[in-house]
Design a protein around this motif. Structure first.
Motif, PDB file in Angstrom:
ATOM      1  N   THR A 203       0.165  -0.666  -4.832  1.00 30.93           N
ATOM      2  CA  THR A 203      -1.245  -0.341  -5.005  1.00 30.93           C
ATOM      3  C   THR A 203      -1.584   0.842  -4.114  1.00 30.93           C
ATOM      4  N   ASN A 204      -2.644   1.562  -4.436  1.00 32.34           N
ATOM      5  CA  ASN A 204      -3.003   2.719  -3.624  1.00 32.34           C
ATOM      6  C   ASN A 204      -3.972   2.380  -2.501  1.00 32.34           C
ATOM      7  N   ALA A 205      -4.411   1.129  -2.401  1.00 31.64           N
ATOM      8  CA  ALA A 205      -5.311   0.724  -1.322  1.00 31.64           C
ATOM      9  C   ALA A 205      -5.280  -0.788  -1.159  1.00 31.64           C
ATOM     10  N   LEU A 206      -5.383  -1.229   0.089  1.00 37.02           N
ATOM     11  CA  LEU A 206      -5.507  -2.655   0.419  1.00 37.02           C
ATOM     12  C   LEU A 206      -6.639  -2.808   1.426  1.00 37.02           C
TER      13      LEU A 206
ATOM     14  N   ASN B  38       0.864  -1.172   0.000  1.00 38.15           N
ATOM     15  CA  ASN B  38       0.000   0.000   0.000  1.00 38.15           C
ATOM     16  C   ASN B  38       0.904   1.226   0.000  1.00 38.15           C
TER      17      ASN B  38
ATOM     18  N   ASN C 241      -6.994  -1.242   5.032  1.00 40.49           N
ATOM     19  CA  ASN C 241      -5.895  -0.271   4.990  1.00 40.49           C
ATOM     20  C   ASN C 241      -4.582  -0.835   5.534  1.00 40.49           C
TER      21      ASN C 241
END
Length: 69
Positions: free
Chosen positions: A51-54, A15, A57
């Motif tokens: 990635t920009n999000a998991l 992330n 969070n």
């Protein structure tokens, strides 16, 4: 743990913000841990993805394909 024949593949998701390019360095921690615990059985192929999000969070998500006896 005794039934693990080998770690086949590890995929790590990091992330991170745009422009961060050290995902492989982050996932090295997981790769190094498998080898430290399992020796040669812990050596594996690997992918590191940013990635920009998991979910929830979390900062890092690890997926492993493990061959067991």
């Amino acid at each position: 743990m005794d039934r693990i024949k080998r770690i086949v593949k590890l995929t790590g998701f990091v992330n991170c913000v745009d422009g961060f390019a050290a995902q492989p360095k982050v996932i090295n921690g997981a790769s190094d841990l498998f080898v430290a615990v399992l020796g040669d059985k812990g050596k594996h192929s690997r992918s590191a993805v940013g990635t920009n999000a998991l979910p929830l969070n979390v900062p890092v998500e690890i997926e492993a394909i493990v061959e067991v006896e």
